[in-house]
Design a protein around this motif. Structure first.
Motif: not given
Ligand SMILES: Nc1ncnc2c1ncn2[C@@H]1O[C@H](COP(=O)(O)OP(=O)(O)OP(=O)(O)O)[C@@H](O)[C@H]1O
Ligand SMILES: Nc1ncnc2c1ncn2[C@@H]1O[C@H](COP(=O)(O)OP(=O)(O)OP(=O)(O)O)[C@@H](O)[C@H]1O
Ligand SMILES: O=C(O)CCCC[C@@H]1SC[C@@H]2NC(=O)N[C@@H]21
Ligand SMILES: [Mg+2]
Ligand SMILES: [Mg+2]
Lengths: 181, 200, 252, 252
Positions: D16, D42-43, D169, D171, D190, D197, D199, D210
């Motif tokens: 990532t 990925r989270r 993304v 955020l 999401f 992500l 976040h 996550y």
């Protein structure tokens, strides 16, 4: 009331912000600068009285020593420099420009604002500029007038820009174009 | 925003701003009434000496303000040499240098708040006849506020643009920027109103 | 009916706020429609979906905009007309701190409202130093406001209002950008102060201990009353709406 | 050491993001100091107090500012240099929607990124109509962006990013102004999407599910690792800090 004050202050700041665009100093000490576009916009957007007030506020801050003129210059010294005539002419230029926009409703705003900028921001302003050059450089009015010809092409471009921006602003935020409000 | 006030604390920082400004006006009138080369040479040398007194850092900052005048100096000198009046040219140059040097000296030794006080004082007669000079004071503060935020807003807009585009922001950013600036002014107006506005 | 409604206990300073027949529209859209409210309670929550008119109501309540129709009084003051009394009566925290901050330094930002309210310069300076010290942020005094992080800006705005000690504090999502410790401290702080609170939020948790909650929907009052039942109904409705499995089923 | 660190799995598109020896300062203040991270998860959540450098990190990660020192890669792309690849790789939601919205209408705002990424006009229009329909906001198409409420603006910004379908993304407090139903729907949305992500939030709840959480403190990594333990430690520390009874005991 608060709105008018905020807009006047904003345009004074806009003149300052335009000073961040690099200037090009001509041989006799007066630069070609984007700040004269700010003067035109003060007139076309804010109208005669508030436009002149915005310029006066800017000049006051300049005199108080803030480095707001293109190239980071400021202070009272400017008012005895070759630029002095132009600086003194700026509020008058904005006033005349604004007056034309307020009175002449016949054509599209872009055209009116553009022509008003030529009248106020070039014709009227140069009278002051030439006089200032003649005094500070001890030249004849004729010689001084020859010098300012160098500004004409740039200032015509700025007048066109002022016209376009004013018209676009009137479309996006009609209530903020005080010259027509 | 950085003002031109020098961070080097001089004795002149403590003199009343109004007195300094009045003295400056007087000095400028005298400068422009004199034509002698000797007089102007002495005055200019005196200016440089005064600049040197608070130390090297102050001197350097001061000289920087004068160096900015070089294109003007060069042209006036060349011009007067061409027309065969070099002495007159030197007088013009020296007078201008001294006038600018003295003015900058006031600027460098006076804080913005002190200058605003002078404005307040000068505006006092207006106040007496009922003009609201509070607007003038707030106006000054607002310009000082808008100038860096305009640059900021421009940078924000450019970032928002580059977050979604590989190209440099184009002329298309001009209108959004103008509108953003206007909206910012409207917000400030509302924030002013929320705290009493110009009622006082 | 509408617009003819009259404020019942007109001028009563002990009533947090009252409105009668208040409508407000912009560009031909009705943003608030026929609001009649008499709110003597001192801890009031306002909830509702995005775009339901909460911020618009806050602006009307603080007198920043005058309603097209109807009357508004806060602690008995006609807030849109009597601006001088207004700033002593209501303080509003804007939803977006960038819309609230006026001045280049934290100090100036905090001092402004105090000077406006008539404090002398030294007095204002003292109070600014006080409030900064109270939040342990004395080192912020000469910091440039535009360089602060979003949450820091929000805190500056809050301090500016608290410093002015208004009778009614309107908070438009005060905690949205604040970190947990500050949030906890402020919650406790607000529990203690004398001022009446009107608190706009999307977080029903933030309204614990409140006496009354007003639920707005499309510029009208959907439900209004004791905090417990109103929040329960609101929470249920919101969870129902959010419960659909497909995002496209969502209206609003 | 610092600045000499090298990215280990340089150019690996399945990671990532990676950073090595990243430092960033503004006006003489260090905002980020010596960050070394390799994040294949990925989270990813980023937490920290106000002013801890979260937004600054987001800006570095999206290549909007280049670090003074060190290297950053997102999905193997040198995000600060290769801007064309960058916008296909990362989409960032700004913390303040007013800093993100450029254009006067919702339609134009949503189409901009698509056109810039090379879509044809009709193609972009179709995609804009699509995304608006998906969020049941087709009636917003020609709405003026500056008239939207704060939460509505935030949703527009989110749609603009989702429409571009980036691989990662970012955020920055995406839910701070959104109402409960939208929040629930977006959370589910999401959970489903393929994009990685990152976040940033003050709300540990928002990071349920996550894999990894990075806790920033004064521009440095205070703790980093599996979500569960990191969030627990963070939560405890925050509650402790917030637990003091007097507001003035609070540092930060
Ligand atoms: N100047 C304006 N002209 C037209 N419509 C407007 C204007 N300002 C706001 N609106 C509309 O009014 C409605 C209510 O806006 P408001 O900001 O009060 O909502 P809100 O309840 O505070 O929402 P949020 O939770 O998103 O902050 C929105 O639908 C918005 O689009
Ligand atoms: N241009 C700048 N110049 C100097 N300092 C800055 C600048 N921008 C931000 N800072 C400082 O950097 C620090 C980190 O800011 P950042 O916006 O990254 O914080 P954050 O973690 O996102 O906070 P928040 O939770 O409040 O959004 C803050 O202390 C801020 O004051
Ligand atoms: O010294 C300065 O920076 C400003 C002096 C004024 C410059 C004048 S304004 C009209 C004309 N057009 C320009 O571009 N420059 C001169
Ligand atoms: Mg709102
Ligand atoms: Mg942030």
């Amino acid at each position: 009331m608060e709105r008018n004050l905020a807009l006047v202050a904003l345009f004074a700041a806009l003149i300052a912000a335009l000073g961040l665009i690099p200037k090009f100093t001509l041989g006799f000490g007066v630069p070609i600068t984007a700040q004269s576009l700010g003067i035109m916009l003060c007139g076309t957007v804010l109208g005669s009285r508030r436009g002149a007030m915005a310029v006066l506020l800017f000049l006051l801050l300049l005199a108080l020593g803030l480095p707001l003129l293109a190239g980071g210059r400021g202070g009272l010294g400017l008012f005895v420099s070759p630029s002095a005539g132009f600086l003194i002419g700026w509020p008058v230029a904005a006033f005349v420009t604004g007056l034309v926009v307020e009175k002449w409703r016949g054509a599209s705003l872009a055209v009116v604002a553009g022509i008003a900028s030529v009248i106020g921001g070039i014709l009227v302003l140069y009278v002051f500029g030439v006089a200032g050059l003649a005094v500070t450089l001890k030249k004849s009015g004729y010689e001084a007038a020859l010098l300012v010809v160098a500004f004409v092409p740039g200032d015509i471009v700025k007048a066109v820009l002022a016209g376009v921006i004013t018209a676009a602003l009137a479309k996006a935020r009609p209530q903020s174009v005080l010259s027509r409000a | 925003m950085i003002s031109l006030t020098s961070p080097v604390e001089t004795r002149a920082h403590r003199w009343p701003a109004g007195v300094k400004l009045a003295a400056l006006c007087g000095a400028t009138v005298v400068l422009f009434s004199q034509e002698g080369l000797g007089f102007h040479a002495v005055v200019f040398a005196a200016c440089l000496l005064v600049y040197r007194l608070p130390g090297r850092r102050f001197f350097r900052a001061g000289v920087k303000g004068l160096v900015a005048l070089w294109p003007f100096i060069a042209v006036v000198l060349v011009w007067h040499i061409v027309i065969g009046a070099p002495v007159e040219g030197l007088v013009v140059v020296l007078r201008l240098l001294s006038a600018v040097a003295l003015a900058n000296l006031v600027t460098m030794t006076t804080r913005l708040s002190a200058m605003i006080e002078v404005v307040r004082w000068l505006a006092a007669p207006l106040r007496r006849v009922g003009v609201n000079t509070r607007a003038l004071e707030i106006g000054i503060a607002l310009v000082v506020r808008f100038t860096p935020t305009l640059a900021d807003k421009g940078a924000q807009l450019a970032q928002s643009w580059s977050a979604r585009s590989p190209k440099k922001p184009s002329w298309r950013i001009v209108m959004p920027f103008t509108v953003l600036a206007i909206d910012d002014a409207e917000h400030v107006a509302e924030a002013l109103k929320a705290r009493g506005g110009l009622t006082r | 009916m509408q617009g003819e409604a009259v404020i019942s206990r007109s001028g009563d300073p002990s009533v947090t706020f009252e409105m009668a027949g208040v409508s407000f529209s912009r560009e031909g859209r009705a943003l608030l429609t026929g609001l009649d409210l008499c709110v003597p309670e001192r801890r009031v929550g306002i909830v509702g979906r995005n775009g339901s008119g909460k911020t618009t109501l806050a602006r009307v309540l603080s007198g920043l905009v005058a309603p097209d129709q109807g009357e508004v009084r806060v602690c008995g003051v006609d807030i849109a007309k009597d601006r001088r009394a207004a700033i002593e009566t209501v303080g509003i925290l804007f939803q977006n701190p960038d819309h609230q901050i006026i001045f280049p330094t934290v100090e100036e930002e905090l001092a402004f409202g105090l000077l406006q309210a008539g404090a002398s310069k030294p007095e204002a300076e003292r109070q600014v130093a006080d409030i900064l010290a109270r939040f342990d942020k004395s080192h912020w005094a000469s910091a440039a406001t535009h360089q602060l992080s979003q949450g820091q800006k929000q805190l500056v705005c809050l301090m500016a209002i608290i410093a002015m000690a208004p009778k009614v504090v309107i908070l438009d999502e005060p905690f949205s950008g604040l970190d947990i410790p500050i949030r906890a401290q402020l919650t406790r702080y607000f529990e203690r102060i004398d001022a009446a609170l009107i608190h706009i939020t999307h977080d029903p948790q933030a309204l614990r201990g409140y006496e009354r909650v007003i639920w707005l929907e499309e510029g009208r009052i959907k439900q209004d009353g004791e905090a417990g039942p109103t929040l329960a109904a609101f929470g249920k409705h919101m969870t129902d709406l959010g419960g659909h499995d497909d995002i496209s089923d969502l209206a609003g």
